[in-house]
Motif scaffolding. Sequence first.
Motif, short mmCIF file in Angstrom:
data_model
loop_
_atom_site.label_atom_id
_atom_site.label_comp_id
_atom_site.label_asym_id
_atom_site.label_seq_id
_atom_site.Cartn_x
_atom_site.Cartn_y
_atom_site.Cartn_z
N GLY A 82 0.84 -1.18 0.00
CA GLY A 82 0.00 0.00 0.00
C GLY A 82 0.89 1.24 0.00
N SER A 142 0.80 4.03 1.53
CA SER A 142 1.11 4.54 2.85
C SER A 142 2.24 3.74 3.51
CB SER A 142 -0.16 4.51 3.70
OG SER A 142 0.13 4.70 5.03
N ASP A 143 2.17 2.41 3.34
CA ASP A 143 3.22 1.54 3.89
C ASP A 143 4.56 1.81 3.23
OD1 ASP A 143 1.88 0.19 5.81
OD2 ASP A 143 1.30 -1.49 4.53
N ASN A 169 0.25 10.85 -0.33
CA ASN A 169 1.31 10.03 0.24
C ASN A 169 2.68 10.46 -0.27
OD1 ASN A 169 0.52 8.01 2.20
ND2 ASN A 169 -0.85 7.24 0.61
N GLN A 208 -9.69 6.21 5.50
CA GLN A 208 -8.29 6.42 5.87
C GLN A 208 -7.33 6.03 4.74
OE1 GLN A 208 -10.59 5.28 7.88
NE2 GLN A 208 -10.27 5.96 9.98
N VAL A 209 -7.80 5.23 3.76
CA VAL A 209 -6.92 4.81 2.67
C VAL A 209 -7.36 5.49 1.38
CG1 VAL A 209 -6.26 2.64 3.77
CG2 VAL A 209 -8.27 2.69 2.30
N ASN A 258 -9.62 -2.18 4.54
CA ASN A 258 -8.34 -1.46 4.59
C ASN A 258 -7.70 -1.31 3.22
OD1 ASN A 258 -8.70 -2.22 7.37
ND2 ASN A 258 -6.59 -1.54 7.59
N GLU A 278 -2.54 3.54 8.77
CA GLU A 278 -2.53 4.20 7.47
C GLU A 278 -2.62 5.72 7.61
OE1 GLU A 278 -2.63 2.79 4.38
OE2 GLU A 278 -3.07 0.69 4.79
#
Lengths: 258, 269
Positions: free
Chosen positions: A72, A74-75, A96, A149-150, A174, B233
């Motif tokens: 992802g 963000s990761d 991001n 949030q994603v 998620n 996140e």
Amino acid sequence: MKRWPALTAAALLLAGASGCGGSGNAADRGSGDSHSALRVFAAASLTATFTELADVYEQENPGTTVELNFAGSSDLVSQIQEGAPADVIATADEPNMTRLTDEDLLAEAPQVFVTNSLTIAVAPGNPLGISGLSDLAAEDITTVVCAVQVPCGTASAQLLDRAGVEVSPVSEENAVTGVLSKVATGQADAGLVYTTDAAAEGSGVQAVDLPESASVLNRYPISALQAAADPEAAAEFVDFILADSARGVFDEAGFGVP
Amino acid sequence: MRSSQTYQPGVPAWLIPIAVVAAAVVLLPLVGMLARLPMGQFLSLITSVPSLEALRLSLITASSAAVLCVLLGVPLAVTLVRIEFPGRQLARAFVLLPLVLPPVVGGLALLYTFGRRGVVGAPLSAVGIDIAFSTIAVVLAQIFVSMPFVVITIESALLSMGTKYEIAAASLGASPWRSLLMVTVPSLMPAILSGGILAFARSLGEFGATITFAGSLQGVTRTLPLEIYLQREADPDAAIALSVLLVLIAVVIVASVYRLPARYRGLRP
């Protein structure tokens, strides 16, 4: 002796609890000389296209191997912020990437190379005859979306908001893959996913075209990193992704032109 | 070192540095996480509405799962240990399977069984009962992964206890039912308690099977581990604060399991 049942169980508890977690997303592509290996971090939704393009790049540049790490966005950004060695990064959204720009970790200003829009994923054959966003508000239709949030959830919320449709999802996942699997396994009737995910071979879902989805686009930026081991090679790979020759692969997967 | 070796024969001094390394492997990551904990905001982060909803849901589902695991697991363990039947060893192995199975595999198995198109789920769905995406699905996933802890704890206790007291009870004319309630279950109490607590702990940490089978919705299926995974996140500070909260709960649980046998030692036959 009297204590050991509890102790054995406690040991097993720890062993069992560690069972999940690691998603093993580092796809090593050959173990060649580390000096000629290019480490590319890319958003999960780029898995198919970047794998294909990396093969082409390796053929065009003998002696260079491309190591791909998919996760992802963000990761990926968090990994780089924590010092993971990477040469190039491509994320599925601009916020991001901005986290990296803000910390001066990029070698150059990021450039958008593709866009992705949302679509409604339904069971193959569309048995419930879902034709647009307003159908998702119906009470007897089970809908799954991404959590706000994603990135895919932010886009979904925006799209529904603009269409003036209020949906009560049964689950807020998620990741877009979570939405896809809930629809593909028949747990949910409909889900908002990226066009490219629904179009992917073996996705197990059918896409319902959404004309209004063009108003909410996710823009995918790419950039070489400041800490790249070989800045020239990193910049070259970025140019390769931005070039017209890569366009065909992205078009076929359903990505839009920025 | 020398004096401790006199008291504990067979423990060489070089074992200690290895033990320190082993302890560090477990403890260092916790220290690393604590170092990132935003102390000033800890309370406000763990008392936000989504956090409290997740905590409430986790406590309710994990305790329900623990109670059900005990109610179902004790009869199962007694059957497996005390009743001879063909394929008993195989049955024992299968009961322990969730211990070694990745939880996400358990989640898929539950999905294809209790999901809308599952063997059990489809007929239920036809009469209007949908398990998927409900709190019941969360509890089901937790029972699936936690049951082996109760079974294994009770099995070990039954094996080390032997059958002499039951035989004595039977010779005095007690019916099997009376012997089970008056002899077997009371002597199993410490094991039942520690098994139940371990099941609660495992349920509290359950993530993979839940997200695969039950989905994630605030107040309905989004337990503490799912909330942590989601917050990671968007708000890493909140994720760390909730992780520390989960660690604190886990420490209390593990400590209570370690204390149990000692507390009950005098009561055991």
